[in-house]
Design an enzyme around this catalytic site. Structure first.
Site, PDB file in Angstrom:
ATOM      1  CD1 TRP A 198     -18.431  12.430  13.708  1.00 40.25           C
ATOM      2  CD2 TRP A 198     -16.351  12.898  13.073  1.00 40.25           C
ATOM      3  NE1 TRP A 198     -17.588  11.879  14.626  1.00 40.25           N
ATOM      4  CE2 TRP A 198     -16.292  12.145  14.273  1.00 40.25           C
ATOM      5  CE3 TRP A 198     -15.146  13.315  12.489  1.00 40.25           C
ATOM      6  CZ2 TRP A 198     -15.098  11.798  14.888  1.00 40.25           C
ATOM      7  CZ3 TRP A 198     -13.950  12.960  13.096  1.00 40.25           C
ATOM      8  CH2 TRP A 198     -13.935  12.215  14.286  1.00 40.25           C
ATOM      9  CD  GLU A 241      -4.905  -2.706   2.460  1.00 44.75           C
ATOM     10  OE1 GLU A 241      -5.422  -2.198   1.444  1.00 44.75           O
ATOM     11  OE2 GLU A 241      -4.296  -2.039   3.311  1.00 44.75           O
ATOM     12  CB  THR A 296      -0.899   0.058   1.241  1.00 40.14           C
ATOM     13  OG1 THR A 296      -0.066   0.088   2.388  1.00 40.14           O
ATOM     14  CG2 THR A 296      -1.816  -1.134   1.318  1.00 40.14           C
TER      15      THR A 296
END
Ligand code: AMP
Length: 541
Positions: A445, A328, A184
């Site tokens: 948020w 992944e 990654t």
């Protein structure tokens, strides 16, 4: 009671053998680093892969050895995918956009025995030679008469192929044998390795072929702009031969004009890549006032596709498939081609709204969202939490990295993606942000992706990103960074007016900064880490 069926281990080389027998007219076309166009069919490809495999054995490569590549999208890179895994070794693709330190780290961490390099990257490797492991053999992927790369330090790819025999008996490998390794890009800390197996790769190829059907099939031509050097070009090196789709490889030229020309000349039907690439292509389409001749659909993933981009492609008659996945996950997790029944039932506007989501899960991938106490949340389109996944093409651990492995999985073995998402009642995934990119303002948020999506629709905006900057009262507040489209900069008032038709006042960015270009990560996404560093001392009024 057990079923009474044969067990045959799944094997990657079987895909190419199948393509060679059943789709022998389908082609692999590559714009080479040599500057010319190379074309052959899957039968020719298999023939060279057999020679390459013998050459690898000749160089002492054994089962389990890691063989690295540093190369663009082209036929030699494709041959390496099959030749290396075919003999039971591991094809380790290295992203050339990584820093030299990161490259050295992963070459050492992977324990690579050979390194295959495109001519473009020879200067990078020459600089690294003093620091590279002494036993690493470097092979330049060039014509046998390419004098510019002939040196005592390097072997030559075409020379190896020329000198090798075509006759080979492929070894029978247990299907869990490692076949590929991809790190990654590692925005923080060292890169982490995903180690794919023959089984995971073949299953991923089957599900991709099934779920992304409108892009694939004998007679279709697909252009992977998404690189072979990262996330297996979203599985296309396997799904394309399996389905008989011709592969059109762009080599190093990924700007809008070059992609347009290649797609036009080669009658490309489907192109796959990240949104930043499509900004360039759309600009060229506007300039030429037409689309490449046979262009039918575009697969967009890697980061969120803005609504304005989806609308523009669709208005040009190009079907958008908005997909999501991760290194992944091999990588495809969800895809957004709408089934016929849904298209019939929905208006064009409703279809566009569905396409702003990241699509629905592909067969073999399970999704769940959880709150901060690991409780599963309902798929009602409202509840949002961290997204976890499980499936046969998802890692069960990071390569030689126990610490990262321990952090990544929950008690039931699901893999934590680090993405915050909700899932609608009819299964569409709505990625709101990377957990670390969310903006925490006074305990609430704010999704950076939501704001970016809307701002991208403004005609004076060519590209944009929203990041959190520190705030004395609210902890963090959003800063909007814009790349202007043309000479006039959009005003804060104009942006606020546009945003207020979609989001609440307290979610509006506090300020706008203008840049000539946004910094990109090694995988072509906007680097919010770099932006956060650049504006870390930003003073909001
Ligand atoms: P990589 O492993 O480099 O492919 O990066 C995977 C990450 O990219 C995911 O965890 C997401 O954060 C992001 N990503 C991939 N596809 C999308 C998408 N369609 N929309 C939003 N984020 C995406």
């Amino acid at each position: 009671m057990l079923g009474q069926m044969m067990h045959r281990d799944l094997s990657i080389i079987d895909i190419l053998k199948f393509a060679s027998e059943n789709h022998s007219l389908s082609e692999v076309v590559s714009l080479r680093t040599e500057g010319d166009m190379h074309r052959y069919n899957y039968t020719d490809c298999l023939s060279r892969v057999c020679k390459l495999a013998n050459a690898l054995v000749g160089l002492g490569i054994k089962k389990g050895d890691r063989v690295a590549t540093l190369a663009w999208n082209g036929y030699r890179h494709l041959e390496l995918y099959y030749g290396i895994s075919g003999i039971g070794a591991v094809c380790h693709t290295i992203n050339p956009r990584l820093s030299p330190e990161q490259m050295l780290y992963i070459i050492e961490h992977a324990g690579d025995r050979l390194l295959f390099v495109d001519t473009t990257f020879v200067p990078i490797i020459e600089k690294l030679i003093p620091k590279l492991p002494k036993n690493l053999v470097i092979i330049v992927m060039a014509s046998s008469d390419d004098s510019s790369t002939l040196s005592d330090n390097f072997l030559n790819y075409e020379q190896l192929i020329l000198e090798s025999s075509h006759d080979i008996i492929w070894p029978e490998l247990p299907e869990n044998t490692a076949a590929g390794l991809c790190y990654t890009s590692g925005t923080t800390g060292n890169p982490k390795g995903a180690l794919y197996s023959h089984r995971s790769t073949v299953l991923h190829a089957l599900t991709t072929s099934l779920n992304l059907g409108p892009s694939l099939g004998d007679g279709m031509k697909v252009l992977p702009v998404v690189p072979l050097f990262h996330v297996n070009a979203w599985g296309l090196p396997y799904a394309a031969p399996l389905t008989g789709t011709s592969l059109i490889f762009p080599g190093p030229n990924l700007d809008g004009a070059s992609l347009f020309d290649l797609m036009d000349q080669e009658n490309v039907n489907s192109a796959w890549g990240v949104p930043t690439v499509w900004l360039g292509l759309l600009e060229e389409i506007r300039k030429q006032e037409r689309v490449p001749s046979q262009f039918q659909n575009v697969v967009i993933g890697g980061s969120a596709a803005p609504k304005s981009m989806i609308e523009e492609f669709e208005s040009l008659g190009i079907t958008v498939c908005h997909a999501w996945g991760m290194t992944e996950m091999s990588p495809v997790g969800t895809q957004g081609f709408l089934p016929g029944s849904m298209k019939k039932a929905l208006s064009q506007d409703e279809q566009i709204s569905k396409k702003c989501y990241q699509g629905r899960r592909v067969f073999g991938v399970d999704l769940k969202i959880v709150d901060e106490n690991d409780n599963s949340l309902p798929h009602d389109g409202i509840a949002s939490g961290e997204l976890y996944v499980r499936g046969n093409a998802i890692i069960s651990g990071y390569y030689k990295n126990n610490e990262a492995t321990e952090e990544a999985f929950d008690k039931e073995g699901w893999f934590g993606t680090g993405d915050i998402a909700s899932i609608t009642t009819d299964g569409f995934l709505n990625i709101q942000d990377r957990a670390k990119d969310l903006i925490k303002s006074g305990g609430e948020w704010i999704s950076s992706i939501d704001i970016e999506n809307i701002v991208m629709g403004h005609p004076k905006v060519a590209n944009c990103a929203v990041i959190a900057v520190p705030h004395p009262k609210w902890e963090e507040r959003p800063l909007l960074v814009i790349v202007s489209n043309g000479d006039t900069c959009v005003t804060k008032k104009e942006i606020d007016e546009l945003l207020l038709t979609h989001i609440a006042k307290w979610q509006l960015p506090d300020a706008i900064e203008f840049l000539d270009a946004l910094p990109l990560t090694a995988t072509g996404k906007v680097s919010k880490l770099t932006l956060r560093k650049k504006f870390s001392n930003y003073k909001l009024n």
